[in-house]
Write an enzyme that holds these catalytic residues in place. Structure first.
Site, mmCIF file in Angstrom:
data_model
loop_
_atom_site.group_PDB
_atom_site.id
_atom_site.type_symbol
_atom_site.label_atom_id
_atom_site.label_comp_id
_atom_site.label_asym_id
_atom_site.label_seq_id
_atom_site.Cartn_x
_atom_site.Cartn_y
_atom_site.Cartn_z
ATOM 1 N N TYR A 146 0.816 -1.216 0.000
ATOM 2 C CA TYR A 146 0.000 0.000 0.000
ATOM 3 C C TYR A 146 0.855 1.275 0.000
ATOM 4 C CZ TYR A 146 -3.756 -3.234 1.301
ATOM 5 O OH TYR A 146 -4.652 -4.276 1.335
ATOM 6 N N LYS A 195 3.982 -15.352 2.612
ATOM 7 C CA LYS A 195 3.851 -16.128 1.369
ATOM 8 C C LYS A 195 5.282 -16.439 0.921
ATOM 9 C CE LYS A 195 1.315 -17.771 -2.004
ATOM 10 N NZ LYS A 195 0.489 -18.986 -1.825
ATOM 11 N N ASP A 227 -2.462 -18.255 2.400
ATOM 12 C CA ASP A 227 -3.637 -18.961 1.854
ATOM 13 C C ASP A 227 -4.136 -19.999 2.856
ATOM 14 O OD1 ASP A 227 -1.132 -19.940 1.270
ATOM 15 O OD2 ASP A 227 -1.615 -20.687 -0.718
ATOM 16 N N ASP A 251 -4.755 -6.775 6.254
ATOM 17 C CA ASP A 251 -5.990 -6.086 5.873
ATOM 18 C C ASP A 251 -7.081 -7.125 5.605
ATOM 19 O OD1 ASP A 251 -7.785 -4.239 4.996
ATOM 20 O OD2 ASP A 251 -6.737 -3.700 3.150
ATOM 21 N N ASP A 255 -10.249 -8.598 8.416
ATOM 22 C CA ASP A 255 -11.680 -8.524 8.088
ATOM 23 C C ASP A 255 -12.311 -9.908 8.164
ATOM 24 O OD1 ASP A 255 -11.663 -5.829 7.771
ATOM 25 O OD2 ASP A 255 -12.577 -5.837 5.774
#
Ligand code: NAD
Length: 360
Positions: A146, A195, A227, A251, A255
């Site tokens: 970001y 990852k 994942d 992020d 959620d």
């Protein structure tokens, strides 16, 4: 002791829920002999209406002069509010990004707790939920994808866009230290999510986390691919204590973790920097659809105030008192409309605040 608390009431339900959190803090102060001095700080739509911008230099200075900041939520209805006719850098949410940057709030802590009294709100099966779960997502907030370089170009008549994901070892180390510190105050387990089978930034992440882990022999830690973590959160959320991860993974996972609790009005958060300073706010938004109706659930904001006591002021007993009051109020069958279920007593925002104060 006296504590200086900057207060950003914000927009929508913000002023209502912050008011209840202040009432609960004052009850804690009366019981434990502390004084919380509040300084109102304008941000978001409330600041646009007065100053034409979502955050002023004076507001940043007031936040910096505080020991910690307690916030409601900012923003309005994104389709009807005139704030969203403004250029993006002048809209309410720009204030939030600016304050995070100005205060170097690189560590975002989001607990996802499922109280056994609210099991009905959880979309997972009973055998998965068990007695409920209690985890924290520790998300890096000021680096990674970001904040990396980005561009969009045209190559041979074809549009192409780039976003870059970069972390240096210092950025990883400081968030990892925060994650392990918080694990020490909880169940002493860290799951570092990356990852590393594909990304260089994740391989560096893993290496630095392993170095930091050496300083915390009491903490059990493991690595998990993002994942797999997304699957494990719905398959067996009870296995997690602290999930430590970079900005974009955090992020998405935070959620997901909050949705499996099923009750957004209950979820607190903290954004911390390298000092004891932090900005504490509910995970939900300003809920303009229910603003001014005295039906919002103030518990996420009240629990954010408890996080402020625990992380910025080192007042663990006082934070426990708030968290226990929340559990008691739920056990006694009181609910705001968002978490209401059969056989319970529905109360408004201010009544919920009063009931919590009585149980401090
Ligand atoms: P939202 O979280 O405000 O609302 C989603 C739904 O949840 C709504 O139906 C709302 O009524 C309900 N809800 C949320 N909090 C509640 C509470 N405490 N009690 C009872 N019900 C509650 O999300 P949204 O509608 O997508 O966003 C509304 C505004 O909030 C937008 O302007 C958005 O940009 C802003 N926002 C701000 C923050 C922040 O300040 N950090 C975070 C998210 C969204």
């Amino acid at each position: 002791m006296n504590y200086k608390v900057g207060v950003i009431s914000g927009d929508g339900i913000g002023p209502e829920i912050v008011n209840e959190a202040k009432k609960v803090l004052d009850s804690v102060g009366a019981k434990f002999g502390h004084k919380f001095e509040y300084t109102e700080i304008l941000m978001g739509g409330a600041s646009i209406d007065v100053h034409g911008v979502p955050l002023t230099d004076e507001a940043i200075a007031a936040a910096k002069a505080s020991d910690a900041v307690l916030m409601g939520s900012i923003g309005g209805d994104t389709t009807t509010s005139p704030w969203y006719q403004l250029p993006p850098n002048l809209r309410p949410e720009a204030g939030l990004l600016s304050i995070r940057k100005a205060l170097n709030l690189f560590a975002n802590v989001r607990p996802a707790v499922l109280y056994k009294e609210l099991k009905d709100a959880c979309p997972l099966k009973d055998e998965v939920i068990g007695d409920g779960f209690d985890m924290v997502i520790m998300r890096e907030l000021t680096g990674g994808l970001y904040f990396g370089e980005r561009k969009t170009i045209e190559e041979n008549g074809v549009m192409k866009a780039y976003d870059s994901l970069a972390y240096d070892e210092n950025e990883i180390r400081r968030i990892a230290i925060r994650g392990f510190d918080i694990a020490m105050k909880r169940n002493k387990k860290v799951t570092s999510v990356d990852k590393a089978n594909v990304l260089d930034s994740s391989r560096l992440w893993r290496k630095v986390v392993e170095e930091v882990a050496k300083d915390y022999p009491e903490v059990t830690y493991e690595h998990m691919l993002v994942d797999n973590c997304a699957m494990q959160l719905v398959k067996n959320p009870r296995q997690f204590d602290v999930i430590l991860t970079e900005n974009m993974f955090g992020d998405i996972l935070s959620d997901e973790a909050s949705m499996v609790t099923g009750s957004i009005g209950m979820l607190s958060s903290a954004s911390l920097n390298e000092t004891k300073f932090g900005l504490y706010e509910p995970s939900h938004g300003s809920a303009p659809d229910i603003a001014g109706k005295n039906i919002a659930n103030p518990i996420a904001t009240v629990l954010s105030a408890a996080m402020m006591l625990r992380y910025s002021f080192d007042l663990s007993k006082e934070a426990d008192a708030i968290e226990n009051a929340v559990k008691k109020v739920l056990a006694d069958g009181y609910r705001t409309i968002d978490i209401m279920s059969e056989g319970c007593t529905q109360v408004g925002c201010d009544k919920m605040g009063d009931l919590l104060c009585e149980r401090i």
